[in-house]
Design a protein around this motif. Sequence first.
Motif, mmCIF file in Angstrom:
data_model
loop_
_atom_site.group_PDB
_atom_site.id
_atom_site.type_symbol
_atom_site.label_atom_id
_atom_site.label_comp_id
_atom_site.label_asym_id
_atom_site.label_seq_id
_atom_site.Cartn_x
_atom_site.Cartn_y
_atom_site.Cartn_z
ATOM 1 N N ILE A 72 0.850 -1.181 0.000
ATOM 2 C CA ILE A 72 0.000 0.000 0.000
ATOM 3 C C ILE A 72 0.890 1.237 0.000
ATOM 4 O O ILE A 72 2.112 1.148 0.206
ATOM 5 C CB ILE A 72 -0.949 0.040 1.221
ATOM 6 N N TYR A 73 0.253 2.405 -0.204
ATOM 7 C CA TYR A 73 0.998 3.664 -0.252
ATOM 8 C C TYR A 73 0.492 4.683 0.763
ATOM 9 O O TYR A 73 1.054 5.768 0.868
ATOM 10 C CB TYR A 73 0.943 4.233 -1.669
ATOM 11 N N ASP A 77 -5.587 3.892 2.307
ATOM 12 C CA ASP A 77 -5.895 3.334 0.982
ATOM 13 C C ASP A 77 -7.070 2.364 1.071
ATOM 14 O O ASP A 77 -7.189 1.609 2.035
ATOM 15 C CB ASP A 77 -4.680 2.598 0.412
ATOM 16 N N TYR A 79 -7.480 0.022 -1.163
ATOM 17 C CA TYR A 79 -7.060 -1.183 -1.881
ATOM 18 C C TYR A 79 -5.601 -1.480 -1.544
ATOM 19 O O TYR A 79 -4.888 -0.660 -0.940
ATOM 20 C CB TYR A 79 -7.219 -0.999 -3.387
ATOM 21 N N ALA A 80 -5.148 -2.648 -1.938
ATOM 22 C CA ALA A 80 -3.744 -3.036 -1.809
ATOM 23 C C ALA A 80 -3.339 -3.756 -3.084
ATOM 24 O O ALA A 80 -4.180 -4.331 -3.785
ATOM 25 C CB ALA A 80 -3.530 -3.938 -0.593
ATOM 26 N N ARG A 98 -4.843 -5.870 -8.035
ATOM 27 C CA ARG A 98 -5.424 -5.061 -6.965
ATOM 28 C C ARG A 98 -6.483 -5.860 -6.215
ATOM 29 O O ARG A 98 -7.290 -6.557 -6.835
ATOM 30 C CB ARG A 98 -6.039 -3.785 -7.551
ATOM 31 N N ARG A 101 -9.457 -3.348 0.358
ATOM 32 C CA ARG A 101 -8.941 -3.183 1.714
ATOM 33 C C ARG A 101 -9.434 -4.318 2.619
ATOM 34 O O ARG A 101 -8.651 -4.876 3.401
ATOM 35 C CB ARG A 101 -9.388 -1.823 2.267
ATOM 36 N N PHE A 173 -2.561 -1.630 7.416
ATOM 37 C CA PHE A 173 -3.290 -0.372 7.347
ATOM 38 C C PHE A 173 -3.233 0.437 8.647
ATOM 39 O O PHE A 173 -3.800 1.513 8.728
ATOM 40 C CB PHE A 173 -4.755 -0.630 6.981
#
Length: 233
Positions: A72-73, A77, A79-80, A98, A101, A173
Motif C-alpha cells: 500500500i501507499y 488506501d 485497496y492493496a 489489486r 482493503r 493499514f
Amino acid sequence: MQRVLRQEKKYILNTEQRMRMEARLEKMLRPDPHNEGVGYMVRSLYFDTMTSRDFYDKLAGVELRRKMRMRIYHPEDEYAMLEIKQKQGQNQLKRSMRITRKEAMQMERGDYTPLRAYDNEFAAEYYSILTMNQYRPAAIVEYHRKAYILPENAIRITFDTGLTASEGRMSIFEAQPGLYPVIQPWKAFLEIKYNHFLLSYVKELLNMCDDSEMAVSKYCLSRRQSLHRSESI
C-alpha cells in the motif's frame, strides 16, 4: 493483472552521494507524478514460509526465487496491490493485481480465501502458493520513496530512505504499526529499473555510486535486523 519484466540495479548511498545524484537527476529525468514534490510512502507486508524459505533463498543467491508481498501507499488506501516478484536470470519479473482493503485485511490475518473469488490465473496461483507452502505474514517493511522516470527503455530511478520494519503485529493499514529502524538514517537505497539497456548518461551517473552495489533486498535486511534484535534480548 499487471506484468513487468525488467533489469534492476541496487545501491546503498550516503547522504552526500544521494544529494549529488538527485541534483543531477532533477535536470535529466522527469519526477514521478506520485512524488508531489516530496515523495511518497511505500509499505509492504511480506509473506514467507514457516521456515523462511524465501528469505534464505535470497541470502543464498538461489537462481529461481520469489517474493510474495502485499503493498500500500497510505494507511487510508481502499485497496492493496498483491505482488509476486521473481528472479529470472538477469531480469526481475513482477506480476500484480489489486484487491480491496477488506480482502487485504483478511489476508494479513492468514485468511487467503478471498483470492478464490477472483476468476484469473494470477489469483489462483497466488492462493495455491500461499496455502500449499504454508506461507504466513512474516514482516512489514516501510520506507519513503522519491522516483524519477525516463520513457526510453522504461527507465525508472528511485531513492528510498527511512527504512523501518516490524515482525510483530501484521496490520498493514495501521497508522502506527510499531516499526523499528533497519539501517542508519543517513543511508539511502538507489534502485535503477530498465528494459534492454541503460542510456550512456545514466550509466555515467552510476560512477558516483563507487562500489556500493548491493544484492540483499530490503526484506532480507529487515529480517536480519529482526534476528539480531531477538538475539540481543
